[in-house]
Scaffold this motif. Structure first.
Motif, PDB file in Angstrom:
ATOM      1  N   ALA A  95      41.845  39.137  31.968  1.00 50.26           N
ATOM      2  CA  ALA A  95      42.181  40.404  32.984  1.00 50.26           C
ATOM      3  C   ALA A  95      40.903  40.512  33.849  1.00 50.26           C
ATOM      4  CB  ALA A  95      42.970  41.989  31.825  1.00 50.26           C
ATOM      5  N   GLU A  96      39.994  40.702  33.013  1.00 48.77           N
ATOM      6  CA  GLU A  96      39.262  41.048  34.064  1.00 48.77           C
ATOM      7  C   GLU A  96      38.509  39.651  34.810  1.00 48.77           C
ATOM      8  OE1 GLU A  96      35.794  41.959  31.447  1.00 48.77           O
ATOM      9  OE2 GLU A  96      36.077  43.919  30.853  1.00 48.77           O
ATOM     10  N   LEU A  97      39.114  38.597  34.172  1.00 43.15           N
ATOM     11  CA  LEU A  97      38.729  37.419  35.213  1.00 43.15           C
ATOM     12  C   LEU A  97      40.027  37.431  36.218  1.00 43.15           C
ATOM     13  CD1 LEU A  97      37.247  34.884  35.556  1.00 43.15           C
ATOM     14  CD2 LEU A  97      37.928  34.029  33.698  1.00 43.15           C
ATOM     15  N   GLU A  98      41.435  37.849  35.898  1.00 42.29           N
ATOM     16  CA  GLU A  98      42.300  37.508  36.928  1.00 42.29           C
ATOM     17  C   GLU A  98      41.813  38.595  37.636  1.00 42.29           C
ATOM     18  OE1 GLU A  98      45.545  38.352  35.404  1.00 42.29           O
ATOM     19  OE2 GLU A  98      45.616  36.578  33.962  1.00 42.29           O
ATOM     20  N   GLY A  99      41.382  40.221  37.339  1.00 41.12           N
ATOM     21  CA  GLY A  99      40.906  41.267  39.201  1.00 41.12           C
ATOM     22  C   GLY A  99      39.784  40.327  39.959  1.00 41.12           C
ATOM     23  N   LYS A 100      38.940  39.795  39.058  1.00 44.49           N
ATOM     24  CA  LYS A 100      37.498  39.363  39.552  1.00 44.49           C
ATOM     25  C   LYS A 100      38.653  37.358  40.906  1.00 44.49           C
ATOM     26  CE  LYS A 100      33.830  39.658  36.243  1.00 44.49           C
ATOM     27  NZ  LYS A 100      32.443  39.659  35.750  1.00 44.49           N
ATOM     28  N   VAL A 101      38.989  36.564  40.246  1.00 46.69           N
ATOM     29  CA  VAL A 101      40.073  36.123  40.747  1.00 46.69           C
ATOM     30  C   VAL A 101      40.361  36.131  41.993  1.00 46.69           C
ATOM     31  CG1 VAL A 101      41.347  33.659  40.420  1.00 46.69           C
ATOM     32  CG2 VAL A 101      39.669  34.482  38.536  1.00 46.69           C
ATOM     33  N   HIS A 102      41.291  37.118  42.112  1.00 46.35           N
ATOM     34  CA  HIS A 102      42.248  37.968  42.612  1.00 46.35           C
ATOM     35  C   HIS A 102      41.220  38.773  44.159  1.00 46.35           C
ATOM     36  CE1 HIS A 102      45.903  39.689  44.730  1.00 46.35           C
ATOM     37  NE2 HIS A 102      44.660  41.365  44.382  1.00 46.35           N
ATOM     38  N   THR A 103      40.596  39.034  43.802  1.00 42.94           N
ATOM     39  CA  THR A 103      39.325  40.188  44.842  1.00 42.94           C
ATOM     40  C   THR A 103      38.693  38.524  45.604  1.00 42.94           C
ATOM     41  OG1 THR A 103      38.917  42.030  43.984  1.00 42.94           O
ATOM     42  CG2 THR A 103      37.529  40.773  45.384  1.00 42.94           C
ATOM     43  N   ARG A 104      37.848  37.353  44.845  1.00 46.79           N
ATOM     44  CA  ARG A 104      37.637  36.169  45.088  1.00 46.79           C
ATOM     45  C   ARG A 104      38.654  35.896  46.160  1.00 46.79           C
ATOM     46  NH1 ARG A 104      32.844  34.989  42.003  1.00 46.79           N
ATOM     47  NH2 ARG A 104      32.317  36.467  41.493  1.00 46.79           N
ATOM     48  N   THR A 105      39.575  36.022  45.505  1.00 47.41           N
ATOM     49  CA  THR A 105      40.918  34.896  46.520  1.00 47.41           C
ATOM     50  C   THR A 105      41.596  35.409  47.862  1.00 47.41           C
ATOM     51  OG1 THR A 105      41.882  34.026  44.724  1.00 47.41           O
ATOM     52  CG2 THR A 105      43.513  35.134  46.361  1.00 47.41           C
ATOM     53  N   GLU A 106      41.384  36.873  47.407  1.00 47.06           N
ATOM     54  CA  GLU A 106      41.213  37.972  49.128  1.00 47.06           C
ATOM     55  C   GLU A 106      39.616  37.499  49.506  1.00 47.06           C
ATOM     56  OE1 GLU A 106      44.090  39.343  49.785  1.00 47.06           O
ATOM     57  OE2 GLU A 106      45.197  38.931  47.748  1.00 47.06           O
ATOM     58  N   ALA A 107      39.075  37.409  49.622  1.00 43.10           N
ATOM     59  CA  ALA A 107      37.913  36.908  49.992  1.00 43.10           C
ATOM     60  C   ALA A 107      37.826  35.475  50.394  1.00 43.10           C
ATOM     61  CB  ALA A 107      36.207  37.223  49.241  1.00 43.10           C
ATOM     62  N   LEU A 108      38.451  34.563  50.026  1.00 44.25           N
ATOM     63  CA  LEU A 108      38.165  33.420  50.572  1.00 44.25           C
ATOM     64  C   LEU A 108      39.871  33.494  51.388  1.00 44.25           C
ATOM     65  CD1 LEU A 108      37.560  31.618  46.800  1.00 44.25           C
ATOM     66  CD2 LEU A 108      36.503  31.232  48.507  1.00 44.25           C
ATOM     67  N   LYS A 109      40.734  33.502  51.302  1.00 45.26           N
ATOM     68  CA  LYS A 109      42.060  34.136  52.639  1.00 45.26           C
ATOM     69  C   LYS A 109      41.061  34.097  53.508  1.00 45.26           C
ATOM     70  CE  LYS A 109      45.401  34.456  49.084  1.00 45.26           C
ATOM     71  NZ  LYS A 109      46.689  35.608  49.103  1.00 45.26           N
ATOM     72  N   GLU A 110      40.822  35.402  53.695  1.00 41.91           N
ATOM     73  CA  GLU A 110      39.893  35.566  54.916  1.00 41.91           C
ATOM     74  C   GLU A 110      38.957  35.237  55.488  1.00 41.91           C
ATOM     75  OE1 GLU A 110      37.884  39.380  53.926  1.00 41.91           O
ATOM     76  OE2 GLU A 110      39.791  41.101  53.407  1.00 41.91           O
ATOM     77  N   SER A 111      37.851  34.296  54.604  1.00 39.99           N
ATOM     78  CA  SER A 111      36.750  33.322  55.077  1.00 39.99           C
ATOM     79  C   SER A 111      37.766  32.254  55.661  1.00 39.99           C
ATOM     80  CB  SER A 111      36.360  32.622  53.925  1.00 39.99           C
ATOM     81  OG  SER A 111      35.220  34.183  53.697  1.00 39.99           O
ATOM     82  N   ASN A 112      39.126  31.755  55.058  1.00 45.09           N
ATOM     83  CA  ASN A 112      39.912  30.242  55.265  1.00 45.09           C
ATOM     84  C   ASN A 112      40.594  30.630  56.508  1.00 45.09           C
ATOM     85  OD1 ASN A 112      39.357  28.629  53.064  1.00 45.09           O
ATOM     86  ND2 ASN A 112      40.847  29.472  52.229  1.00 45.09           N
ATOM     87  N   GLN A 113      41.269  32.309  57.360  1.00 42.55           N
ATOM     88  CA  GLN A 113      41.447  32.715  57.881  1.00 42.55           C
ATOM     89  C   GLN A 113      40.568  32.660  59.037  1.00 42.55           C
ATOM     90  OE1 GLN A 113      44.711  32.425  58.391  1.00 42.55           O
ATOM     91  NE2 GLN A 113      44.253  32.828  60.838  1.00 42.55           N
ATOM     92  N   GLN A 140      42.582  38.871  21.482  1.00 45.04           N
ATOM     93  CA  GLN A 140      42.814  40.532  22.158  1.00 45.04           C
ATOM     94  C   GLN A 140      41.287  40.038  22.964  1.00 45.04           C
ATOM     95  OE1 GLN A 140      45.465  42.700  22.475  1.00 45.04           O
ATOM     96  NE2 GLN A 140      46.206  41.182  20.425  1.00 45.04           N
ATOM     97  N   LYS A 141      40.983  39.707  22.795  1.00 45.22           N
ATOM     98  CA  LYS A 141      39.380  39.594  23.475  1.00 45.22           C
ATOM     99  C   LYS A 141      39.324  38.376  25.178  1.00 45.22           C
ATOM    100  CE  LYS A 141      34.282  39.117  23.006  1.00 45.22           C
ATOM    101  NZ  LYS A 141      33.686  39.045  22.559  1.00 45.22           N
ATOM    102  N   SER A 142      40.328  37.853  24.293  1.00 50.95           N
ATOM    103  CA  SER A 142      40.561  36.534  25.621  1.00 50.95           C
ATOM    104  C   SER A 142      41.344  36.994  26.145  1.00 50.95           C
ATOM    105  CB  SER A 142      40.509  35.392  24.718  1.00 50.95           C
ATOM    106  OG  SER A 142      41.042  34.295  25.544  1.00 50.95           O
ATOM    107  N   LEU A 143      41.926  37.730  26.131  1.00 49.50           N
ATOM    108  CA  LEU A 143      43.305  38.854  26.724  1.00 49.50           C
ATOM    109  C   LEU A 143      42.828  39.261  27.211  1.00 49.50           C
ATOM    110  CD1 LEU A 143      46.148  38.755  24.119  1.00 49.50           C
ATOM    111  CD2 LEU A 143      46.108  37.372  26.646  1.00 49.50           C
TER     112      LEU A 143
END
Length: 528
Positions: free
Chosen positions: A245-263, A238-241
């Motif tokens: 979830a928090e990590l996925e949120g951070k990854v999503h945020t970082r991914t969006e930032a990386l997409k912008e940087s890649n663009q 449960q703690k890992s889940l």
């Protein structure tokens, strides 16, 4: 284990029985030898003295011994030297015939020198000796059943013991089945049910025996630990889940930032490619501009000479016209004018022809450099035009250029890219290979190999530094940075050979031994 013990005991009993039977046979054999020795000793003196009746009477005394069934006494007859029966004893008086010892050979009689067992009978022959001389034989036949009567008893006893052991084994197995195996099966079924249902809260019931009950308590203790461990794992899951979830949120945020940087990077890379293409085009235009400047300078000389000669001719013509109108024209003056006029016209013609050739050659080279069209052309003439175009850059240098190309080599290809490749290689050798050297030679060998054209370009300059040898075809690689070198010359050559001409180029260079370029690209002989 019970089956193994039962088998071991049964085999041991059979082994002991066989030992007992062998021992019984040995005792019977000793018994037969004993009686035969007794009869031989008893009969020896009677046979020697000829008292046969005494031998018969002595044999009759064996009636009380039931095991002795038959006895024959053989005597050696002289001078015939043959054996004959002189006395016989038959316990049952059935007149059974014994082996005819008289007719047997010495080898056959030797068989009976040891007791021979035949079912329930045992036979034996023993020589009768008197004063160490053989005077006859004793044949004795005994019943082995009396000696082996224990065999039947032994078999019966073994059979009874076998069945008793079998019954005991079945009883023990049945008891073990009810008292040990059945609880173990119940224990196994409980464990299987736990593993299938994954319900580790179940516990093993109390077992009837101390050992099994101890095992059950240990299993229950193990199940307690498993249950606690599973609860801890669930809490950790449960703690890992939550962390995931928090990590996925951070990854999503970082991914969006990386997409912008890649663009942004892709946009920058695209601009860099555009700038590179523009630089390559600028290099082409700069090369063409150098040629234009050189050709303009070269054309300026013959045209200036032509203008000078035409001006001088015009002045002389005005002088002759004035003298003609003033009627002061002399023949010597006219002769001088005609000679100078012929000389000036020749000067004008030669210089205008030279300028026309330069302009024509430059026109062809310029048109070829700006065109990527296929056409049929003479390769040797193309090389001469290139050499003529580069004349302004190389005429004041100590460097020599030699072309080895068949004069009648006609090919169909793109002269423009070939033009640019050769000009860039020659200028690269002059600028970087010779680098103000007092002398230098460039050799270009051209040959047609099937459907491929091979160009072997070689100079004897200082060669290419090993540090940049593997990347000389990369853009912006130069040893003259800051001295006018753009680093696009060989990159342009590589692109023209591999892309425009569809071929390949290979570099071979060592410091102090010059540079060699091997170029191959497909050609044909006629336009399609």
């Amino acid at each position: 284990m019970i089956g193994f013990a039962f088998t071991f005991v049964f085999l041991a009993m059979i082994f002991i029985a066989n030992i007992f039977l062998d021992e019984s046979k040995q005792q019977i054999a000793q018994h037969v030898k004993h009686w035969s020795r007794y009869i031989a000793q008893m009969s020896a003196s009677a046979l020697n003295s000829g008292q046969i009746n005494d031998v018969v009477n002595q044999l009759a005394n064996f009636k009380t011994i039931k095991s002795i069934q038959h006895v024959d006494i053989y005597q050696l007859q002289q001078p015939e030297n043959k054996y004959s029966i002189v006395a016989t004893y038959d316990h049952f008086k059935r007149g059974e015939q014994s082996p005819n010892v008289v007719g047997l050979t010495a080898e056959q009689r030797a068989i009976y020198r040891e007791p021979q067992f035949d079912q329930a009978l045992v036979r034996y022959i023993r020589p009768i000796q008197y004063k160490e001389e053989t005077i006859g034989y004793v044949f004795i036949q005994m019943d082995s059943q009396n000696g082996l009567s224990l065999t039947t008893q032994l078999i019966i006893a073994l059979t009874i013991i076998f069945f008793i052991l079998l019954v005991v084994v079945f009883i023990i197995a049945f008891r073990l089945e009810n008292n040990i195996t059945l609880p173990l099966k119940l224990l196994g079924s409980d464990l299987l049910a736990m593993s299938q249902s994954k319900n580790y809260s179940m516990r093993i019931k109390t077992m009837p025996y101390q050992e099994l009950d101890f095992l059950a308590r240990n299993i229950n203790s193990f199940l307690n630990r498993v249950e606690r461990h599973i609860n801890q794992l669930r809490a950790a899951e449960q703690k890992s889940l939550k962390l995931n979830a928090e990590l996925e949120g951070k990854v999503h945020t970082r991914t969006e930032a990386l997409k912008e940087s890649n663009q942004e990077l892709l946009s920058t890379l695209e601009k860099l490619h555009q700038y590179q293409d523009q630089l390559v085009e600028s290099e082409k235009m700069a090369s063409l501009g150098d040629m234009v400047a050189g050709v303009a300078h070269e054309v300026n000389t013959p045209i200036g000479l032509g203008v000078t000669a035409s001006t001088l001719l015009s002045d002389r013509l005005n002088e002759i016209s004035k003298a003609f109108h003033d009627k002061t024209l002399k023949s010597s003056q006219l002769r001088k004018f005609l000679a100078e006029g012929e000389e000036n016209v020749g000067i004008i013609y030669r210089n205008l022809k030279r300028a026309a050739e330069l302009i024509s050659s430059f026109k062809k080279v310029a048109v070829d450099q700006s065109s990527d069209e296929f056409r049929q052309f003479n390769f040797a003439e193309l090389l001469n035009e290139i050499l003529l175009t580069l004349a302004p850059q190389i005429k004041n240098t100590p460097y020599q250029i030699h072309f080895d190309c068949p004069e009648d080599l006609m090919i169909v290809s793109k002269p423009g890219p070939i033009n640019q490749v050769m000009i860039n290689l020659i200028l690269n050798s002059i600028t970087h290979g010779f680098d103000h050297s007092p002398q230098g030679t460039i050799t270009v060998k051209v040959m047609k190999l099937g459907e491929q054209l091979n160009i072997h370009y070689q100079d004897d300059g200082k060669g290419i530094d090993p540090l940049i040898k593997d990347k000389v075809f990369d853009p912006f690689t130069t040893t003259k940075r800051g001295e006018g070198g753009s680093g696009l010359g060989l990159h342009l050559v590589y692109n023209l050979v591999t892309q425009a001409l569809g071929g390949n180029i290979r570099l071979d260079s060592e410091p102090g031994k010059g540079a060699t370029f091997e170029i191959n690209f497909p050609v044909s002989e006629q336009l399609l």
